[in-house]
Design an enzyme around this catalytic site. Structure first.
Site, PDB file in Angstrom:
ATOM      1  N   ASP A   5     -17.597  11.676   6.122  1.00  0.00           N
ATOM      2  CA  ASP A   5     -18.072  11.165   4.841  1.00  0.00           C
ATOM      3  C   ASP A   5     -17.003  11.390   3.762  1.00  0.00           C
ATOM      4  OD1 ASP A   5     -19.322  10.812   2.396  1.00  0.00           O
ATOM      5  OD2 ASP A   5     -21.200  11.746   3.013  1.00  0.00           O
ATOM      6  N   HIS A  55       7.278   1.252  -2.634  1.00  0.00           N
ATOM      7  CA  HIS A  55       6.038   0.512  -2.884  1.00  0.00           C
ATOM      8  C   HIS A  55       6.281  -0.980  -2.970  1.00  0.00           C
ATOM      9  CE1 HIS A  55       2.655   3.282  -4.468  1.00  0.00           C
ATOM     10  NE2 HIS A  55       3.178   3.727  -3.349  1.00  0.00           N
ATOM     11  N   GLU A 111      -4.131   0.749   1.556  1.00  0.00           N
ATOM     12  CA  GLU A 111      -2.992   0.812   0.621  1.00  0.00           C
ATOM     13  C   GLU A 111      -1.672   0.888   1.381  1.00  0.00           C
ATOM     14  OE1 GLU A 111      -3.438   3.652  -2.576  1.00  0.00           O
ATOM     15  OE2 GLU A 111      -1.271   3.747  -2.880  1.00  0.00           O
TER      16      GLU A 111
END
Ligand code: MEV
Length: 450
Positions: free
Chosen positions: A296, A393, A85
């Site tokens: 994990d 963004h 992202e």
């Protein structure tokens, strides 16, 4: 062409790939070349990756970035991040730099206990089991001495065991809940091996123990597995400074910024809709470091979200206070991480990530990861309550669209300046590039806006 197959796992990698491209793609030759192009040139290195999973046909690349200037408890780290992202690494780096001049991040590990469970059914009186529990416990512990010896030598081992009664919620349902310290390893294999040995011994005990045998009741083990919820493997990280030191930002002075920030965190405390997005932002940072160190991330996410709902309502994992002119922002989160075992040393890039972090202990990694989550959240909330999130963004989004549309350097520069104060969308960028391409070159050089 049939889309189902038996014996797929037994095929060679090349035959798997051949079947896949011929069965599912319109242009098999092209796709075959493309999938193979992502194989590593070093055959041995590729083999290591292939061994981590099953039915592997290629590799899926994600960007590996770094966020420098993370000062945590006085040590400065350059933190590796694997994330697809845009804006996440930039936001983390910005936060790290911001707090570097305001005392940095502070962190402490509260506790490091992990949990395992042996779930079983017992149709008899629970008091009988309780009466025999001390005896049972010592039988269970001696049955795993060989398994625990190495862990104990490293400073870990079994730290507690209790009999949990769930029979008021589900008939005849009980569990052995066991606490473990697995030191620098995440410890999943160790915990599960111990639990399975416990399960066997529990059955034997129920059959051999005179008191339990005489009751004529039957004990049956259902399953043995670690719990990914580890509220006692907990870390805190915080940043703090006098409000004045927060500085002004856009149209807001330091006091307004602190108030707006505090209010936004409060909303994430009381509203699960906002809390989910707020915590998602925290995990943007956390997952990226967890992935870079081959821990994990599914376990880490499950754990964090369970903790966020520990009082019955899903809430923010971060908190903010403004007291006597002092701004404080902190995170409290369970993180079960390892820096030895699992893939941490097997994955070549994870090994490098750990080296980049100075080969931290699991506790140190917990503090780094928690600080990263906090940094990410700080950046997101600060943007949200000031400029809004889209400004940053969209700049990154625009870069992605330009790559997707194959824009060259010149076209990228023209697009960046054109979309400085315009709404970015895939279509708008495509139209802009089309128009740019249709212009004479002299006009293009002047970065004409349309
Ligand atoms: C986007 O990936 C994350 C944010 O939505 C987090 C937040 O709203 O706090 C920006």
């Amino acid at each position: 062409m049939k889309k189902a197959i038996s014996g797929f796992s037994k095929l060679s990698k090349k035959d798997k790939l051949k079947w896949i491209v011929e069965t599912f793609f319109k242009d098999p030759e092209k796709v075959l070349t493309e999938l193979k192009s992502y194989w590593m040139k070093d055959h041995d290195a590729q083999k290591i990756l292939d061994q981590f999973s099953e039915n592997t046909i290629s590799n899926f690349h994600l960007p590996y970035g770094v966020a420098p200037n993370f000062m945590i408890n006085g040590t400065t780290y350059c933190v590796p991040m694997v994330i697809e992202e845009s804006s996440v690494v930039a936001a983390a780096s910005k936060s790290a730099k911001y707090w570097l001049t305001r005392g940095g991040f502070h962190a402490e590990v509260v506790s490091t206990l992990k949990v395992g469970q042996v779930h079983f059914t017992w149709k008899g009186d629970i008091q009988l089991l309780r009466k025999r529990f001390t005896e049972l416990k010592s039988r269970l512990l001696s049955s795993v001495e060989e398994l625990t010896a190495r862990m104990e030598a490293r400073g870990g081992g079994i730290r507690g065991m209790e009999l949990v009664d769930l029979s008021d919620l589900e008939p005849d349902t009980y569990q052995l809940r066991v606490l473990f310290d697995t030191v620098d390893s995440m410890g999943a294999n160790f915990i599960n091996s111990v639990l399975e040995a416990f399960a066997k011994e529990l059955i034997l005990f129920s059959r051999e123990d005179q008191v339990l045998k005489e009751s004529g009741d039957h004990l049956e083990v259902l399953m043995s597995i670690l719990s990914n919820y580890t509220p006692q493997c907990l870390v805190k990280a915080w940043v703090t400074c006098p409000i004045d030191d927060l500085g002004t930002f856009e149209a807001f002075d330091a006091y307004q910024l602190a108030q707006r920030f505090h209010h936004a965190v409060r909303i994430a405390q009381i509203d699960p809709y906002r809390a989910t997005t707020h915590n998602k932002g925290i995990f943007n940072g956390i997952d990226a470091v967890v992935l870079a160190t081959a821990n994990d991330f599914r376990a880490v996410e499950a754990n964090g979200h369970a903790y966020a709902a520990k009082d019955g309502q899903y809430r923010s994992l971060t908190h903010c206070s403004i007291d006597d002119g002092i701004f404080k922002f902190w995170i409290e989160i369970p993180l079960a991480l390892g820096t030895v075992g699992g893939l941490t040393k097997l994955h070549p890039m994870a090994r490098r990530s750990l080296e980049l972090l100075g080969n931290p202990s699991a506790k140190e990694l917990m503090m780094i990861v928690a600080s990263m989550g906090l940094a990410q959240n700080f950046a997101a909330v600060k943007s949200l309550v000031t400029t809004g999130i889209q400004k940053g963004h969209m700049r990154m989004h625009l870069s992605n669209i330009l790559v997707q549309l194959g824009a060259n350097e010149e076209e990228c520069a023209a697009a960046q300046s054109h979309f400085e104060d315009r709404v970015v969308s895939f279509n708008a960028v495509r139209t802009f590039l089309d128009m740019l391409k249709s212009r004479p070159s002299v006009e293009k050089d002047q970065h004409l806006t349309i």
